[in-house]
Design a protein around this motif. Sequence first.
Motif, PDB file in Angstrom:
ATOM      1  N   THR A  61       0.604  -1.033   0.124  1.00 35.82           N
ATOM      2  CA  THR A  61      -0.093   0.028   0.083  1.00 35.82           C
ATOM      3  C   THR A  61       0.792   1.228   0.089  1.00 35.82           C
ATOM      4  N   SER A  62       0.439   2.349  -0.163  1.00 35.64           N
ATOM      5  CA  SER A  62       1.094   3.551  -0.006  1.00 35.64           C
ATOM      6  C   SER A  62       1.279   3.693   1.607  1.00 35.64           C
ATOM      7  N   GLY A  63       1.786   4.889   2.027  1.00 37.18           N
ATOM      8  CA  GLY A  63       2.200   5.020   3.387  1.00 37.18           C
ATOM      9  C   GLY A  63       0.906   5.341   4.137  1.00 37.18           C
ATOM     10  N   THR A  64      -0.169   5.584   3.670  1.00 35.75           N
ATOM     11  CA  THR A  64      -1.491   5.893   4.196  1.00 35.75           C
ATOM     12  C   THR A  64      -2.154   4.415   4.777  1.00 35.75           C
ATOM     13  N   GLY A  65      -1.730   3.457   3.900  1.00 40.42           N
ATOM     14  CA  GLY A  65      -2.115   2.209   4.208  1.00 40.42           C
ATOM     15  C   GLY A  65      -1.535   1.784   5.522  1.00 40.42           C
ATOM     16  N   ALA A  66      -0.419   2.081   6.021  1.00 44.59           N
ATOM     17  CA  ALA A  66       0.027   1.688   7.328  1.00 44.59           C
ATOM     18  C   ALA A  66      -0.748   2.431   8.522  1.00 44.59           C
ATOM     19  N   MET A  67      -0.933   3.861   7.996  1.00 41.99           N
ATOM     20  CA  MET A  67      -1.645   4.550   9.184  1.00 41.99           C
ATOM     21  C   MET A  67      -2.950   3.722   9.270  1.00 41.99           C
ATOM     22  N   ASP A  68      -3.769   3.528   8.403  1.00 41.54           N
ATOM     23  CA  ASP A  68      -4.917   2.879   8.435  1.00 41.54           C
ATOM     24  C   ASP A  68      -4.997   1.795   9.185  1.00 41.54           C
ATOM     25  N   LYS A  88      -1.729  19.003   7.654  1.00 39.19           N
ATOM     26  CA  LYS A  88      -2.643  17.988   6.888  1.00 39.19           C
ATOM     27  C   LYS A  88      -2.316  16.515   7.137  1.00 39.19           C
ATOM     28  N   PHE A  89      -1.376  16.308   7.274  1.00 45.09           N
ATOM     29  CA  PHE A  89      -1.079  14.734   7.589  1.00 45.09           C
ATOM     30  C   PHE A  89      -1.743  14.278   9.035  1.00 45.09           C
ATOM     31  N   GLY A  90      -1.553  15.362  10.156  1.00 46.94           N
ATOM     32  CA  GLY A  90      -2.293  14.944  11.388  1.00 46.94           C
ATOM     33  C   GLY A  90      -3.599  14.938  11.104  1.00 46.94           C
ATOM     34  N   GLU A  91      -4.349  15.791  10.219  1.00 47.97           N
ATOM     35  CA  GLU A  91      -5.698  15.898   9.811  1.00 47.97           C
ATOM     36  C   GLU A  91      -5.906  14.306   9.149  1.00 47.97           C
ATOM     37  N   ARG A  92      -5.089  13.916   8.590  1.00 48.64           N
ATOM     38  CA  ARG A  92      -5.358  12.460   7.949  1.00 48.64           C
ATOM     39  C   ARG A  92      -5.503  11.436   9.064  1.00 48.64           C
ATOM     40  N   TRP A  93      -4.786  11.623  10.144  1.00 46.35           N
ATOM     41  CA  TRP A  93      -5.124  10.669  11.284  1.00 46.35           C
ATOM     42  C   TRP A  93      -6.387  10.802  11.915  1.00 46.35           C
ATOM     43  N   PHE A 135       0.507  10.857  15.921  1.00 42.42           N
ATOM     44  CA  PHE A 135       1.341  12.071  15.494  1.00 42.42           C
ATOM     45  C   PHE A 135       2.211  11.797  14.372  1.00 42.42           C
ATOM     46  N   GLN A 136       2.760  12.823  13.718  1.00 47.01           N
ATOM     47  CA  GLN A 136       3.823  12.960  12.512  1.00 47.01           C
ATOM     48  C   GLN A 136       5.025  13.183  13.301  1.00 47.01           C
ATOM     49  N   ALA A 137       6.168  12.525  13.078  1.00 47.73           N
ATOM     50  CA  ALA A 137       7.448  12.873  13.651  1.00 47.73           C
ATOM     51  C   ALA A 137       7.837  14.039  12.780  1.00 47.73           C
ATOM     52  N   THR A 138       7.584  14.069  11.526  1.00 46.68           N
ATOM     53  CA  THR A 138       7.797  15.136  10.526  1.00 46.68           C
ATOM     54  C   THR A 138       6.571  15.491  10.003  1.00 46.68           C
ATOM     55  N   GLU A 139       5.840  16.755   9.955  1.00 44.88           N
ATOM     56  CA  GLU A 139       4.606  17.077   9.534  1.00 44.88           C
ATOM     57  C   GLU A 139       5.050  17.516   8.159  1.00 44.88           C
ATOM     58  N   THR A 140       4.969  16.914   7.070  1.00 47.58           N
ATOM     59  CA  THR A 140       5.356  17.167   5.815  1.00 47.58           C
ATOM     60  C   THR A 140       4.811  18.634   5.342  1.00 47.58           C
ATOM     61  N   SER A 141       3.598  18.890   5.520  1.00 48.44           N
ATOM     62  CA  SER A 141       2.832  20.177   4.896  1.00 48.44           C
ATOM     63  C   SER A 141       3.468  21.389   5.647  1.00 48.44           C
ATOM     64  N   CYS A 164       3.290   6.761  15.681  1.00 49.09           N
ATOM     65  CA  CYS A 164       4.044   7.691  14.970  1.00 49.09           C
ATOM     66  C   CYS A 164       4.238   7.585  13.425  1.00 49.09           C
ATOM     67  N   ASP A 165       3.750   8.561  12.860  1.00 50.05           N
ATOM     68  CA  ASP A 165       3.907   8.434  11.302  1.00 50.05           C
ATOM     69  C   ASP A 165       5.097   9.135  11.066  1.00 50.05           C
ATOM     70  N   ALA A 166       6.167   8.197  10.420  1.00 47.27           N
ATOM     71  CA  ALA A 166       7.185   8.921  10.346  1.00 47.27           C
ATOM     72  C   ALA A 166       7.763   8.850   8.867  1.00 47.27           C
ATOM     73  N   ILE A 167       6.816   9.156   8.152  1.00 47.96           N
ATOM     74  CA  ILE A 167       6.808   8.722   6.646  1.00 47.96           C
ATOM     75  C   ILE A 167       8.036   9.842   5.933  1.00 47.96           C
ATOM     76  N   THR A 168       8.213  11.050   6.597  1.00 45.08           N
ATOM     77  CA  THR A 168       9.164  11.582   6.210  1.00 45.08           C
ATOM     78  C   THR A 168      10.419  12.130   7.283  1.00 45.08           C
ATOM     79  N   ALA A 169      10.500  11.160   8.130  1.00 45.92           N
ATOM     80  CA  ALA A 169      11.398  11.277   9.244  1.00 45.92           C
ATOM     81  C   ALA A 169      12.353   9.924   9.045  1.00 45.92           C
ATOM     82  N   SER A 189       7.637   3.907   1.216  1.00 49.69           N
ATOM     83  CA  SER A 189       8.791   3.792   0.244  1.00 49.69           C
ATOM     84  C   SER A 189       9.191   4.903  -0.633  1.00 49.69           C
ATOM     85  N   GLN A 190       8.268   5.869  -0.969  1.00 46.21           N
ATOM     86  CA  GLN A 190       8.696   6.889  -1.847  1.00 46.21           C
ATOM     87  C   GLN A 190       9.332   8.187  -1.207  1.00 46.21           C
ATOM     88  N   LYS A 191       9.736   8.011  -0.039  1.00 42.90           N
ATOM     89  CA  LYS A 191      10.033   9.150   0.608  1.00 42.90           C
ATOM     90  C   LYS A 191      11.913   8.711   0.856  1.00 42.90           C
TER      91      LYS A 191
HETATM   92  C1  LIG Z   1       3.775  11.337   2.357  1.00 44.68           C
HETATM   93  C2  LIG Z   1       2.975  11.355   3.583  1.00 44.68           C
HETATM   94  C3  LIG Z   1       1.819  10.632   3.859  1.00 44.68           C
HETATM   95  C4  LIG Z   1       1.315  10.160   2.728  1.00 44.68           C
HETATM   96  O1  LIG Z   1       1.619   8.837   2.326  1.00 44.68           O
HETATM   97  P1  LIG Z   1       1.341   8.313   0.976  1.00 44.68           P
HETATM   98  O2  LIG Z   1       2.149   7.169   0.527  1.00 44.68           O
HETATM   99  O3  LIG Z   1       0.828   9.363   0.052  1.00 44.68           O
HETATM  100  O4  LIG Z   1      -0.126   7.480   1.327  1.00 44.68           O
HETATM  101  C5  LIG Z   1       1.442  10.534   5.148  1.00 44.68           C
HETATM  102  N1  LIG Z   1       2.255  11.079   6.254  1.00 44.68           N
HETATM  103  C6  LIG Z   1       3.282  11.802   5.961  1.00 44.68           C
HETATM  104  C7  LIG Z   1       3.860  12.455   6.976  1.00 44.68           C
HETATM  105  C8  LIG Z   1       3.827  12.034   4.513  1.00 44.68           C
HETATM  106  O5  LIG Z   1       4.746  12.937   4.360  1.00 44.68           O
END
Ligand SMILES: *Cc1c(COP(=O)(O)O)cnc(C)c1O
Length: 385
Positions: A61-68, A88-93, A135-141, A164-169, A189-191
Amino acid sequence: MLKKNYLLTPGPTPIPERVLSVLGSPIPHHRTPAYQAVFAEVRKGLQRVFKTDQPVLTLATSGTGAMDASVCNLFSPGDEVLVIVAGKFGERWVEIAVAYGLTVSQITLKPGEAFDPSILKAKLSERPQIKGVLFQATETSTGYRLPVDQVCEIARPYQALTLCDAITACGVYDLPMDQLGLDVLLTGSQKAFMIPPGLAMLALSSRAWEAAKKSTLPKYYLDLNRERQAQIKNDTPFTPSISLVCALRESLKMMEEEGLEELYKRHDLLARATRSGVKALGLEIVSACSPSSSVTAVWVPESLVKQNTGKLIPKIMRDELGVAIAGGQDELEGKIFRLSHFGYCAEFDVTTALSALELTLYKLGYSRQIGAGVSAALQTFAEAK
Ligand SMILES: *Cc1c(COP(=O)(O)O)cnc(C)c1O
């Protein structure tokens, strides 16, 4: 002029040549010893990056799949969670938790506002029913780096799980999962992992696995217990992202050849050089209180906001100069732009981004002089040698 393209966005990030050649190779079948050996190697490499003894699971899945997955596997209907929303990514949580019928309380930080540990402490003592802090370790927005260690320390006595969403950390700076006491560490994966999108990675603490046994929220594809049982045997319940896992073996190899400490130092230096370049142009950093090492969010100068030309900065940079950066999202569109400097990035990605930014600001009438930003960044690099 020839337009040469550069990808300097906070995901997807550029893919190294070594990884591209793996992606161009024939695909192995996943139920073979050859693939399982690759998967075993990847699982070990991820454990070293996450610094955990727990298995690190990969999901197609993309990163959001792991949050879900972490929400629907750890909680039950009606449970209350607290989300630290720094963007924005905190809002996603929040959206995920609401979609699963959880009760959500929030601590909301405005762009540029620093996290106040005493507010978290007060919330957790007021509402002892809170089962998790998300929470996000790094809030990308907003390019904001949250003090993860403080969050974990505060949450510990209240028995709240830390997600901890550490997608950009993860892979940008050290986040030793076990040592910090994180209950879920997740990334994509794409970060920082320098491969295409489509793979999520996450690990759960033993406490989180206990919670997973009791969770009654519905789950099928993202059932982490089933994933764990298969993956610890280097197998998967469904077809895995075979090509991405093969690519990840190569990118993990690159990360370890560089050395994780060196890699973290590189990201810190690229971020500092970017900030000094931006400041030398008279611009202000959004999360100056605690800037992230992966992405630098910058306020569009007032004069351009007034002319409503802020949105044109990323557009001109990408369409005319070939340098893709990110703008602001939602209500921050036209008000900020974001320069990314993580993953497969080095000094000259920073100076390229700053060069294109300077030409763009010149074109939009913000500056009459050229070179101050690049010069400040180069100075930072020169002094670091
Ligand atoms: C990119 C990102 C996501 C979203 O990941 P997707 O791969 O688009 O689902 C979630 N959280 C943070 C902090 C991101 O930077």
